[in-house]
Scaffold this active site. Structure first.
Site, PDB file in Angstrom:
ATOM      1  N   GLU A  55       5.848  -1.656   2.701  1.00 31.94           N
ATOM      2  CA  GLU A  55       6.637  -1.074   3.792  1.00 31.94           C
ATOM      3  C   GLU A  55       8.128  -1.313   3.630  1.00 31.94           C
ATOM      4  O   GLU A  55       8.938  -0.455   4.009  1.00 31.94           O
ATOM      5  CB  GLU A  55       6.143  -1.635   5.131  1.00 31.94           C
ATOM      6  CG  GLU A  55       4.787  -1.103   5.568  1.00 31.94           C
ATOM      7  CD  GLU A  55       3.631  -1.739   4.816  1.00 31.94           C
ATOM      8  OE1 GLU A  55       2.507  -1.191   4.861  1.00 31.94           O
ATOM      9  OE2 GLU A  55       3.843  -2.814   4.188  1.00 31.94           O
ATOM     10  N   HIS A 124      -3.644  -4.087  13.256  1.00 27.89           N
ATOM     11  CA  HIS A 124      -3.815  -2.646  13.380  1.00 27.89           C
ATOM     12  C   HIS A 124      -3.622  -2.174  14.819  1.00 27.89           C
ATOM     13  O   HIS A 124      -3.813  -1.002  15.109  1.00 27.89           O
ATOM     14  CB  HIS A 124      -5.194  -2.223  12.878  1.00 27.89           C
ATOM     15  CG  HIS A 124      -5.379  -2.347  11.401  1.00 27.89           C
ATOM     16  ND1 HIS A 124      -5.372  -3.567  10.756  1.00 27.89           N
ATOM     17  CD2 HIS A 124      -5.558  -1.416  10.432  1.00 27.89           C
ATOM     18  CE1 HIS A 124      -5.567  -3.380   9.457  1.00 27.89           C
ATOM     19  NE2 HIS A 124      -5.679  -2.079   9.237  1.00 27.89           N
TER      20      HIS A 124
END
Length: 322
Positions: A55, A124
């Protein structure tokens, strides 16, 4: 909502040839939630491309693309995956325009599938809005339904500023009409999702739908609840917030993030500053708890449910000074 977001991305890509989409599995697979499904086949691998699972690299590359005159739309697969990119988001995305005295704008629209409600594993399901909203230079927005998702994403993806677009992943399968033409749609500020006169529920993202459910139930007891969809979490529509609460004179803020230093605290402060003379009760907050976001089996205990919100409404309605 999934299809509305996909259509918005396609329209933006069609209208601006310097728009590019990048992230993990956004290309051939079309994303974990299929938000980018079919876009690589339509626009080619140079404009919709997969990246390594990194990321910090995704956001670092986006900064370089923005400096080169592109409008990147990066995706991090899940909200918790944004943590490794915080350095790039805070130190580069949020500051580069300021640091360069306006010569290097950052037209980056970061898509972040956000919040809980799908019983996913750790990292998540997170609620990072207060973290993003605290960073100078960033704008933050979260849609509540397909109509809002389509138009707000199109609007965000044409801004010259970096926008964190927090998509409520539990609402991806929500169905609803979308006026693609956009006649009369106002992309700025908050919106009144339901009018009422006794109390205002302030929410964003997935919690708007839950608050609308609560309003339906409260109406059976004669309580008229106004539901204010904040939409923009940075900048907050202070005027719209004050207008709603000045009318109802009571407010309950609902969000999934932990209570302490959550965005609800900022909303409560703004309401108190502007509506202090008319408030009939302190602003109530119904939120997640001050614990790490739990595993899927415990989500129902963590995420504000209908009963907890109704109790919040009861507390502000029954409050008596002294």
């Amino acid at each position: 909502m999934q299809q509305a977001l996909n259509r918005a991305l396609a329209d933006v890509m069609e209208e601006n040839p310097r728009t590019v989409i990048l992230g993990e599995d956004v290309g051939r697979l079309g994303g974990v939630f299929r938000i980018t499904d079919g876009l690589q086949a339509r626009f080619g691998e140079q404009r919709v491309f997969d990246t390594p699972l990194a990321e910090s690299g995704i956001l670092g590359m986006s900064v370089g693309l923005a400096m080169a005159g592109y409008h990147p739309i990066p995706e991090v697969q899940f909200d918790g995956f944004a943590y490794p990119a915080i350095n790039q988001i805070v130190c580069q995305v949020g500051r580069m325009n300021y640091r360069s005295r306006g010569t290097l704008p950052m037209p980056i629209t970061l898509r972040v599938p956000s919040f809980g409600g799908i019983r996913a594993p750790e990292h998540h399901g997170e609620s990072l809005e207060s973290l993003f909203a605290h960073v100078p230079g960033l704008k933050v927005v979260s849609p509540a339904d397909p109509e809002q998702a389509y138009h707000l994403l199109k609007h965000a993806a044409t801004r010259p500023d970096p926008v964190i677009f927090m998509e409520p992943k539990s609402r991806y399968w929500q169905k609803g009409p979308v006026n693609v033409g956009g006649a009369g749609f106002q992309p700025g500020g908050s919106r009144v999702a339901r009018t009422g006169k006794h109390v205002t529920l302030v929410a964003w993202g997935a919690m708007v739908a839950r608050c609308l459910q609560v309003a339906e139930l409260a109406a059976e007891d004669g309580i008229e609840v106004e539901v204010l969809d904040l939409r923009w979490l940075k900048p907050i529509d202070t005027a719209g917030l004050a207008a709603s609460v000045s009318k109802t004179r009571r407010a309950v803020v609902v969000h999934e993030a932990p209570l302490t230093a959550g965005l609800g605290a900022e909303v409560a402060a703004l309401i108190t500053e502007r509506c202090f003379g008319t408030l009939r009760a302190p602003v109530e907050r119904v939120t997640g708890f001050d614990v790490p976001y739990p595993s899927g089996d415990l989500e129902d205990e963590y995420i504000p449910n209908i009963d907890r919100i109704l109790f919040g409404i009861q507390r502000v309605l029954e409050y008596r000074r002294g």
